[in-house]
Design a protein around this motif. Structure first.
Motif, PDB file in Angstrom:
ATOM      1  N   THR B 335      32.400 -27.941 -20.738  1.00  0.00           N
ATOM      2  CA  THR B 335      31.521 -28.617 -21.710  1.00  0.00           C
ATOM      3  C   THR B 335      30.067 -28.193 -21.502  1.00  0.00           C
ATOM      4  N   ASP B 336      29.411 -27.844 -22.598  1.00  0.00           N
ATOM      5  CA  ASP B 336      28.004 -27.438 -22.566  1.00  0.00           C
ATOM      6  C   ASP B 336      27.152 -28.693 -22.815  1.00  0.00           C
ATOM      7  N   THR B 337      26.371 -29.081 -21.809  1.00  0.00           N
ATOM      8  CA  THR B 337      25.652 -30.358 -21.914  1.00  0.00           C
ATOM      9  C   THR B 337      24.510 -30.311 -22.926  1.00  0.00           C
ATOM     10  N   SER B 338      23.934 -29.145 -23.168  1.00  0.00           N
ATOM     11  CA  SER B 338      22.896 -29.060 -24.204  1.00  0.00           C
ATOM     12  C   SER B 338      23.518 -29.265 -25.572  1.00  0.00           C
ATOM     13  N   ALA B 339      24.687 -28.646 -25.777  1.00  0.00           N
ATOM     14  CA  ALA B 339      25.388 -28.799 -27.065  1.00  0.00           C
ATOM     15  C   ALA B 339      25.908 -30.221 -27.238  1.00  0.00           C
ATOM     16  N   LEU B 340      26.359 -30.817 -26.145  1.00  0.00           N
ATOM     17  CA  LEU B 340      26.915 -32.173 -26.206  1.00  0.00           C
ATOM     18  C   LEU B 340      25.869 -33.228 -26.571  1.00  0.00           C
ATOM     19  N   LEU B 341      24.622 -32.925 -26.272  1.00  0.00           N
ATOM     20  CA  LEU B 341      23.591 -33.961 -26.388  1.00  0.00           C
ATOM     21  C   LEU B 341      23.463 -34.523 -27.810  1.00  0.00           C
ATOM     22  N   ALA B 342      23.549 -33.655 -28.803  1.00  0.00           N
ATOM     23  CA  ALA B 342      23.408 -34.138 -30.185  1.00  0.00           C
ATOM     24  C   ALA B 342      24.488 -35.186 -30.481  1.00  0.00           C
ATOM     25  N   ARG B 343      25.725 -34.892 -30.074  1.00  0.00           N
ATOM     26  CA  ARG B 343      26.815 -35.863 -30.280  1.00  0.00           C
ATOM     27  C   ARG B 343      26.587 -37.124 -29.445  1.00  0.00           C
ATOM     28  N   ALA B 344      26.093 -36.943 -28.234  1.00  0.00           N
ATOM     29  CA  ALA B 344      25.832 -38.104 -27.372  1.00  0.00           C
ATOM     30  C   ALA B 344      24.804 -39.031 -28.032  1.00  0.00           C
ATOM     31  N   LEU B 345      23.763 -38.434 -28.604  1.00  0.00           N
ATOM     32  CA  LEU B 345      22.743 -39.246 -29.275  1.00  0.00           C
ATOM     33  C   LEU B 345      23.345 -39.965 -30.477  1.00  0.00           C
ATOM     34  N   GLU B 346      24.239 -39.284 -31.194  1.00  0.00           N
ATOM     35  CA  GLU B 346      24.931 -39.950 -32.318  1.00  0.00           C
ATOM     36  C   GLU B 346      25.728 -41.161 -31.831  1.00  0.00           C
ATOM     37  N   GLU B 347      26.319 -41.010 -30.648  1.00  0.00           N
ATOM     38  CA  GLU B 347      27.118 -42.115 -30.091  1.00  0.00           C
ATOM     39  C   GLU B 347      26.241 -43.166 -29.437  1.00  0.00           C
ATOM     40  N   GLY B 348      24.954 -42.850 -29.235  1.00  0.00           N
ATOM     41  CA  GLY B 348      24.031 -43.846 -28.704  1.00  0.00           C
ATOM     42  C   GLY B 348      23.825 -43.776 -27.197  1.00  0.00           C
ATOM     43  N   VAL B 349      23.875 -42.554 -26.640  1.00  0.00           N
ATOM     44  CA  VAL B 349      23.574 -42.404 -25.214  1.00  0.00           C
ATOM     45  C   VAL B 349      22.791 -41.102 -25.014  1.00  0.00           C
ATOM     46  N   ALA B 350      21.858 -41.129 -24.069  1.00  0.00           N
ATOM     47  CA  ALA B 350      21.047 -39.938 -23.794  1.00  0.00           C
ATOM     48  C   ALA B 350      21.057 -39.622 -22.306  1.00  0.00           C
ATOM     49  N   TYR B 351      20.938 -38.351 -22.001  1.00  0.00           N
ATOM     50  CA  TYR B 351      20.814 -37.858 -20.611  1.00  0.00           C
ATOM     51  C   TYR B 351      19.967 -36.607 -20.696  1.00  0.00           C
ATOM     52  N   VAL B 352      19.633 -36.009 -19.554  1.00  0.00           N
ATOM     53  CA  VAL B 352      18.892 -34.749 -19.597  1.00  0.00           C
ATOM     54  C   VAL B 352      19.836 -33.598 -19.265  1.00  0.00           C
ATOM     55  N   PRO B 353      20.010 -32.637 -20.173  1.00  0.00           N
ATOM     56  CA  PRO B 353      20.858 -31.481 -19.882  1.00  0.00           C
ATOM     57  C   PRO B 353      20.315 -30.681 -18.692  1.00  0.00           C
ATOM     58  N   GLY B 354      21.223 -30.118 -17.921  1.00  0.00           N
ATOM     59  CA  GLY B 354      20.834 -29.340 -16.746  1.00  0.00           C
ATOM     60  C   GLY B 354      19.855 -28.227 -17.050  1.00  0.00           C
ATOM     61  N   ALA B 355      19.908 -27.704 -18.279  1.00  0.00           N
ATOM     62  CA  ALA B 355      19.033 -26.594 -18.658  1.00  0.00           C
ATOM     63  C   ALA B 355      17.556 -26.933 -18.464  1.00  0.00           C
ATOM     64  N   ALA B 356      17.216 -28.229 -18.499  1.00  0.00           N
ATOM     65  CA  ALA B 356      15.812 -28.639 -18.342  1.00  0.00           C
ATOM     66  C   ALA B 356      15.281 -28.348 -16.938  1.00  0.00           C
ATOM     67  N   PHE B 357      16.195 -28.190 -15.979  1.00  0.00           N
ATOM     68  CA  PHE B 357      15.776 -28.038 -14.571  1.00  0.00           C
ATOM     69  C   PHE B 357      15.974 -26.613 -14.074  1.00  0.00           C
ATOM     70  N   THR B 358      16.249 -25.732 -15.007  1.00  0.00           N
ATOM     71  CA  THR B 358      16.596 -24.355 -14.689  1.00  0.00           C
ATOM     72  C   THR B 358      15.438 -23.582 -14.096  1.00  0.00           C
ATOM     73  N   VAL B 359      15.714 -22.878 -13.024  1.00  0.00           N
ATOM     74  CA  VAL B 359      14.794 -21.842 -12.577  1.00  0.00           C
ATOM     75  C   VAL B 359      15.545 -20.522 -12.727  1.00  0.00           C
ATOM     76  N   ASP B 360      16.577 -20.321 -11.907  1.00  0.00           N
ATOM     77  CA  ASP B 360      17.398 -19.114 -12.023  1.00  0.00           C
ATOM     78  C   ASP B 360      18.761 -19.407 -12.644  1.00  0.00           C
ATOM     79  N   SER B 361      19.328 -20.542 -12.260  1.00  0.00           N
ATOM     80  CA  SER B 361      20.677 -20.866 -12.716  1.00  0.00           C
ATOM     81  C   SER B 361      20.609 -21.504 -14.095  1.00  0.00           C
ATOM     82  N   ALA B 362      21.714 -21.474 -14.816  1.00  0.00           N
ATOM     83  CA  ALA B 362      21.693 -21.970 -16.187  1.00  0.00           C
ATOM     84  C   ALA B 362      21.970 -23.473 -16.262  1.00  0.00           C
ATOM     85  N   TYR B 363      22.818 -23.978 -15.353  1.00  0.00           N
ATOM     86  CA  TYR B 363      23.201 -25.396 -15.381  1.00  0.00           C
ATOM     87  C   TYR B 363      23.683 -25.823 -16.763  1.00  0.00           C
ATOM     88  N   THR B 364      24.390 -24.932 -17.410  1.00  0.00           N
ATOM     89  CA  THR B 364      24.897 -25.169 -18.755  1.00  0.00           C
ATOM     90  C   THR B 364      25.778 -26.419 -18.825  1.00  0.00           C
TER      91      THR B 364
END
Lengths: 403, 403
Positions: B335-364
């Motif tokens: 599961t791609d957490t950046s892609a999942l976020l839009a659906r999560a917001l539709e369902e009424g929950v938010a989190y921060v996708p790993g991509a926000a903390f990326t330096v070298d790794s993707a944390y997709t």
């Protein structure tokens, strides 16, 4: 492997503590009357009103949390209204940004507006807190002198005609620190026209504008151009402890400052910003409060200037104190104010020698005196002590300096 | 002459608002349960105690004035005592410096310790507020991954063996943001030994150390070397509104930071520093208060982790929450957490996708969840909403990421 102590950045080599701060450490002895400080009088600050506003703010737990980087929105709304009245046009919320004192605005603006090597025009003598941040940003400083009408805009015009292209022109337009003078209305208009014509930013640094004695200063430079960034502060009219300064600037500048503010310290204090909002929004109270501060400072300033003129006559020329916190005085008899200081401290009085504000000029014979924190009889005693030190002084050089 | 709008510094081109801040603007709708924030719970903050301390401080007008740049001396004395106990040696007053939250310490240290191009080692994933200041200082960033024992010091050792010479190594040693992990005792000792041997500064960034659940974290890295600069804060144990962070560092570093603090914002707020001093000095009260915060966060953290494991089983691997404010979770089913976020917001929950903390790794496939501001039933509802979003998600990539 042997122990290996890591080093500090080479950038620090050029940085030094301000001469004024070092001097203040020497002048804190109780028997010394210090005209060297640059502090508003804490006895005039509204501690009861601040305590009341703090108690009110703390009834809502939201005040305990992080706040927005540009500042607590209701405070920005109060400031936008005040600035609209001052500048004479509707200032939008997104054109107002709250900083940790106006010093932080200077510091963040230096990052936002300047590439290394950029030209910054400053007044001479200059506000040392501005010099410090412009130098740290790697700017090239060029000075324009002050006279009784403030910045010599004609000299700036000559610089521009010679091809100099400043990124920023910095001015303390009202009751200059340390120069004591206020920029005249026609120079404000000229400066704004030059900014528009040549495309430079003006930073109009205005912490003292409300501390006028006889008459309010002319309309801000910002009234004449959208390329003027106006800085002001609650420190001199309410209390420094709030650490509330603000910037009125185009939205693009505010957004850029916001990005840097996040890295610098995330946000200000919701508590002190709510206290500031409460007090700044209470027009009737604030007007009466500032009137009291103004009247008190006026009495003190007049006492100091009168004593200087009565005591020194033509040998010490002194600005008229028409507002603010400082008088700038220059010996016309060749007295060196840096050399005089040791004797002055022996006699029990302190001031800041002109050399502390030097950019290009030496100000060997000048000094800054702050009149805010002592009553008239104490200021008169201070001038007497200065006269004794002056009489004993043998350190006399040949030239005089004019402001 | 035509109108000529001045420009902003070219340095700003690389700066952008943090992805997390932009996300938070989207997640403030009332119906959304947000695990995206990084805020302590204001409802647990001691507003009455702060109000009492404010009222007491405001009986003395000295609290209204500017204070010393390194911080109000009695606060520094309280902090020196606390830090002495923590580090296990006598910390002098001149080794303690108060900053406007610990973010300001990071920002000033980046100026003090780094020349442009200097190498900074950061953890991956990293605290984004640190990345921002190191990037702004022109540093070259190299990453070292985290595992369950915190920073992989063996990877750092390899970097050093290959000839890399960092000026600074930054670590969030306790209850990592966003990684959730705590550095083990033997790695702390190893890191300190490497710092001494190779001569680099360690910035031990420790805002969460007191928020432990079962057991206090190991002794600080600073207990093992004098080249460690320890940062801490009152924001997570008392309230962010005080804007009181502090740095424990060699005196030479404190003096250099002082010079920059003068230019940055002159000084902090004497009022909020006196409030902080009063509360931090009251050991009995503070211990009881922090115990309450800790117990509450523990209940919430356990509820979140339990719900995640019960709901997702092996498809979402999640750190044990042993303290702090965050859980780091990684989907093992692609599961791609950046892609999942839009659906999560539709369902009424938010989190921060790993991509926000990326330096070298993707944390997709990773995300950060904050458990501090919602009670257990709300956290369970949040996980149910996340499960509904996950069930609907069709955006699946082929790989999984491990912390």
């Amino acid at each position: 492997m042997s122990s290996n102590r890591p080093s500090l950045s080479a950038k620090l080599d050029g940085l030094r503590s301000s001469a004024i701060r070092d001097l203040l450490k020497l002048t804190s002895r109780a028997e010394i009357i210090s005209l060297a400080g640059g502090l508003p009088d804490a006895a005039l600050m509204p501690s009861a009103r601040i305590a009341e506003a703090a108690a009110k703010a703390l009834t809502d737990t939201a005040v305990l949390q992080y706040t927005e980087s540009p500042g607590w929105a209701p405070l920005r709304a109060v400031l936008a209204e005040r600035e609209s009245a001052r500048i004479g046009r509707a200032v939008a919320l997104d054109e107002v940004f709250v900083t940790h004192g106006s010093q932080q605005a200077l510091s963040l603006l230096a990052e936002v507006l300047l590439d290394p090597g950029a030209l910054v025009v400053v007044e001479d003598p200059a506000y040392v807190g501005a010099l410090q941040v412009f130098r740290a940003a790697g700017a090239r400083l060029v000075t324009v002198p002050l006279d009784a009408e403030g910045m010599r805009v004609d000299v700036l015009r000559e610089l521009l005609a010679r091809g100099e292209r400043p990124a920023v022109v910095h001015t303390v337009s009202n009751f200059h620190n340390p120069g004591g003078v206020t920029m005249s209305s026609h120079r404000r208009r000229e400066l704004a026209e030059l900014a528009d014509a040549y495309g430079f930013w003006v930073i109009e640094d205005d912490p003292y504008g409300e501390l006028w004695f006889d008459a309010a200063p002319p309309e801000p430079v910002a009234a004449h151009s959208r390329t003027v960034i106006r800085l002001s502060s609650a420190s001199k009219i309410i209390a420094p402890t709030l650490r509330v300064g603000w910037m009125t600037a185009p939205e693009s500048v505010c957004r850029a400052v916001e990005l840097l503010k996040q890295g610098a310290d995330l946000c200000g204090s919701a508590l002190t910003q709510q206290i500031a909002a409460e007090l700044l929004a209470d027009d009737a109270w604030l007007t009466a409060h500032v009137d009291t501060v103004r009247a008190t400072y006026r009495t003190r300033a007049e006492a100091l200037v009168r004593a200087v003129r009565a005591t020194f006559g033509d040998s010490l020329s002194c600005t008229d104190a028409s507002g603010g916190m400082f008088v700038w005085a220059s010996f016309t008899d060749g007295t060196d104010t840096s050399a005089l200081l040791a004797r002055a401290l022996e006699e029990g009085v302190a001031y800041v020698p002109g050399a502390a504000f030097t950019v290009d000029s030496a100000y060997t014979h000048s000094m800054r005196m702050c009149f805010t924190t002592a009553d008239a009889p104490v200021l008169e005693r201070a001038v007497n002590r200065l006269a004794r030190a002056h009489a004993r002084a043998r350190v006399v050089s040949g030239q005089s300096t004019q402001l």
